[in-house]
Scaffold this motif. Structure first.
Motif, PDB file in Angstrom:
ATOM      1  N   THR A 169     -10.660  15.835  35.019  1.00  0.00           N
ATOM      2  CA  THR A 169     -11.985  16.361  35.370  1.00  0.00           C
ATOM      3  C   THR A 169     -12.862  16.367  34.122  1.00  0.00           C
ATOM      4  OG1 THR A 169     -11.450  18.660  34.836  1.00  0.00           O
ATOM      5  CG2 THR A 169     -10.998  17.946  37.108  1.00  0.00           C
ATOM      6  N   TYR A 170     -14.147  16.527  34.333  1.00  0.00           N
ATOM      7  CA  TYR A 170     -15.066  16.609  33.193  1.00  0.00           C
ATOM      8  C   TYR A 170     -14.782  17.820  32.322  1.00  0.00           C
ATOM      9  CZ  TYR A 170     -17.841  12.621  34.383  1.00  0.00           C
ATOM     10  OH  TYR A 170     -18.247  11.343  34.607  1.00  0.00           O
ATOM     11  N   PRO A 171     -14.652  19.029  32.894  1.00  0.00           N
ATOM     12  CA  PRO A 171     -14.381  20.174  32.024  1.00  0.00           C
ATOM     13  C   PRO A 171     -13.105  19.982  31.197  1.00  0.00           C
ATOM     14  CG  PRO A 171     -14.995  20.919  34.208  1.00  0.00           C
ATOM     15  CD  PRO A 171     -14.849  19.425  34.287  1.00  0.00           C
ATOM     16  N   LYS A 172     -12.114  19.283  31.772  1.00  0.00           N
ATOM     17  CA  LYS A 172     -10.871  19.065  31.023  1.00  0.00           C
ATOM     18  C   LYS A 172     -11.132  18.160  29.811  1.00  0.00           C
ATOM     19  CE  LYS A 172      -6.145  17.583  31.981  1.00  0.00           C
ATOM     20  NZ  LYS A 172      -5.299  17.003  33.029  1.00  0.00           N
ATOM     21  N   LEU A 173     -11.975  17.148  30.011  1.00  0.00           N
ATOM     22  CA  LEU A 173     -12.255  16.207  28.923  1.00  0.00           C
ATOM     23  C   LEU A 173     -13.287  16.736  27.938  1.00  0.00           C
ATOM     24  CD1 LEU A 173     -12.474  12.610  30.443  1.00  0.00           C
ATOM     25  CD2 LEU A 173     -10.876  13.423  28.746  1.00  0.00           C
ATOM     26  N   TRP A 174     -14.302  17.413  28.456  1.00  0.00           N
ATOM     27  CA  TRP A 174     -15.450  17.789  27.621  1.00  0.00           C
ATOM     28  C   TRP A 174     -15.641  19.280  27.422  1.00  0.00           C
ATOM     29  CZ3 TRP A 174     -19.533  14.298  30.478  1.00  0.00           C
ATOM     30  CH2 TRP A 174     -19.391  12.981  30.040  1.00  0.00           C
ATOM     31  N   GLY A 175     -14.975  20.099  28.212  1.00  0.00           N
ATOM     32  CA  GLY A 175     -15.258  21.534  28.198  1.00  0.00           C
ATOM     33  C   GLY A 175     -16.406  21.846  29.150  1.00  0.00           C
ATOM     34  N   LEU A 176     -16.547  23.138  29.489  1.00  0.00           N
ATOM     35  CA  LEU A 176     -17.533  23.543  30.499  1.00  0.00           C
ATOM     36  C   LEU A 176     -18.975  23.319  30.035  1.00  0.00           C
ATOM     37  CD1 LEU A 176     -16.006  26.859  31.928  1.00  0.00           C
ATOM     38  CD2 LEU A 176     -16.370  24.719  33.157  1.00  0.00           C
ATOM     39  N   ALA A 177     -19.276  23.708  28.792  1.00  0.00           N
ATOM     40  CA  ALA A 177     -20.674  23.660  28.327  1.00  0.00           C
ATOM     41  C   ALA A 177     -21.171  22.220  28.266  1.00  0.00           C
ATOM     42  CB  ALA A 177     -20.797  24.336  26.969  1.00  0.00           C
ATOM     43  N   GLU A 178     -20.364  21.334  27.691  1.00  0.00           N
ATOM     44  CA  GLU A 178     -20.793  19.934  27.573  1.00  0.00           C
ATOM     45  C   GLU A 178     -20.877  19.289  28.967  1.00  0.00           C
ATOM     46  OE1 GLU A 178     -22.125  18.319  25.291  1.00  0.00           O
ATOM     47  OE2 GLU A 178     -22.007  16.253  26.027  1.00  0.00           O
ATOM     48  N   SER A 179     -19.997  19.657  29.868  1.00  0.00           N
ATOM     49  CA  SER A 179     -20.042  19.106  31.221  1.00  0.00           C
ATOM     50  C   SER A 179     -21.357  19.485  31.892  1.00  0.00           C
ATOM     51  CB  SER A 179     -18.876  19.624  32.066  1.00  0.00           C
ATOM     52  OG  SER A 179     -17.657  19.251  31.489  1.00  0.00           O
ATOM     53  N   ARG A 180     -21.730  20.763  31.758  1.00  0.00           N
ATOM     54  CA  ARG A 180     -23.001  21.193  32.370  1.00  0.00           C
ATOM     55  C   ARG A 180     -24.176  20.463  31.720  1.00  0.00           C
ATOM     56  NH1 ARG A 180     -25.969  23.973  35.523  1.00  0.00           N
ATOM     57  NH2 ARG A 180     -24.223  24.614  36.793  1.00  0.00           N
ATOM     58  N   HIS A 181     -24.110  20.310  30.403  1.00  0.00           N
ATOM     59  CA  HIS A 181     -25.185  19.599  29.702  1.00  0.00           C
ATOM     60  C   HIS A 181     -25.323  18.167  30.242  1.00  0.00           C
ATOM     61  CE1 HIS A 181     -27.733  18.129  26.521  1.00  0.00           C
ATOM     62  NE2 HIS A 181     -26.859  17.195  26.226  1.00  0.00           N
TER      63      HIS A 181
END
Ligand code: GRG
Length: 306
Positions: free
Chosen positions: A259-271
């Motif tokens: 998932t995106y949060p797994k790869l990038w973390g929550l903050a960067e995914s939302r960005h």
């Protein structure tokens, strides 16, 4: 279903809540009329159970809004809008099966196979898929046959191995792997989720007689919001409750999904999701006020709570 209250904060002058208050019941009524109870009772009941179980109805509403954005009468696209929801619903039924994501709840109700058994759930999905194409071909009125054919071809491509099916296969093959690249993740999301978003927007425009240039722009708009939609879906799987989602929360982590949060973390995914939506809205600028519903729907994708 999303409450209209959640949608009032959309940062545009367009009143999306009022728009949805008009569109969602029209889509619901059209879906209810599209498949009536019939013999064999079980299969029609199973198809109607999931089709009429609520949901945001985003794909049909995007289709109608896209038809409007290029100057078409949205009623022309209503059978197509229903077909998109039939296909989306069948993909959810199959996705929830024990052989795939194995979910017990969807749209706040027991999943199709939990009520009707795996055999009928598979067939309900198959029935909805076939009927979706029959419905477009037989119910679309006031649109030339070449436009209908072009839209059907676009939708069929979005559903098959180059679309939802392909995305689901790569998703299943990626489960439990810790080394999934961002390219693979984008492939999964663009196909599993983005393809039907794109076809929703593109088919609405095709039926309205959009030019090739307009279709290209709308396709890019839809690709961006489809990807943003899936990024937000990944985020909500972590941050929202099962009650808010109407399905089991935390499934992605449990299934060790990429998932995106797994790869990038929550903050960067939302960005990244916000960036995709901002770009998408820029693409629509030249469509003027007729595209205000699409612009507001793009904002809703990142503001949503379920
Ligand atoms: C299409 C032939 C065919 C087979 C299905 C199982 C499968 C192949 C594909 C999986 C597709 C899938 C379940 C993608 C996830 C899409 C997604 C983000 C669903 C949630 O959409 P929402 O939030 O749901 O719009 P509601 O319930 O509001 O409609």
């Amino acid at each position: 279903m999303t409450s209209n209250q959640d949608l009032i904060a959309t940062p545009t002058a367009f009143d999306l809540a009022a728009y949805l208050t008009d569109r969602q019941p029209r889509v619901e009524a059209a879906l209810d009329a599209s498949i009536r109870p019939a013999y064999p009772d079980t299969i029609y009941a199973a198809m109607r159970y999931s089709l009429l179980a609520g949901g945001k109805r985003l794909r049909p509403i995007l289709c109608l809004a896209s038809c409007e954005a290029v100057g078409g009468d949205p009623d022309l696209a209503l059978p197509m809008a229903c077909a998109l929801e039939m296909i989306h619903t069948m993909s959810l039924i199959h996705d929830d099966l024990p052989a795939m994501d194995n979910d017990d709840y969807r749209r706040g109700k027991l999943t199709n196979h939990k009520v009707y058994g795996d055999d009928i759930a598979i067939l309900a999905g198959d029935g909805l898929l076939a009927y979706a194409f029959e419905y477009i071909a037989t119910q679309t009125q006031g649109v030339s046959a070449d436009r209908v054919l072009k839209a059907i071809a676009h939708l069929a491509r979005a559903v098959g191995a180059n679309g939802l099916v392909g995305g689901q296969v790569v998703d299943l093959e990626s489960e439990g792997k810790s080394d999934i690249s961002i390219e693979t993740l984008i492939y999964i999301h663009n196909h599993k989720t983005g393809a039907l978003f794109q076809s929703s927007v593109v088919c609405g425009a095709i039926l309205a007689g959009a030019t090739t240039a307009e279709i290209e722009k709308l396709a890019k708009f839809a690709q961006n919001i489809g990807l943003a939609f899936q990024i937000i879906d990944d985020i909500l799987d972590i941050t929202a409750t099962g009650a808010e989602l109407g399905k089991t929360a935390g499934k992605d982590v449990e299934a060790q999904k990429a998932t995106y949060p797994k790869l990038w973390g929550l903050a960067e995914s939302r960005h990244q999701a916000d960036k995709l939506v901002a770009e998408a809205k820029t693409i629509l600028a030249e469509f003027g006020d007729r595209a205000l519903p699409l612009q507001a729907l793009a904002d809703y994708i990142t503001d949503r709570k379920n």
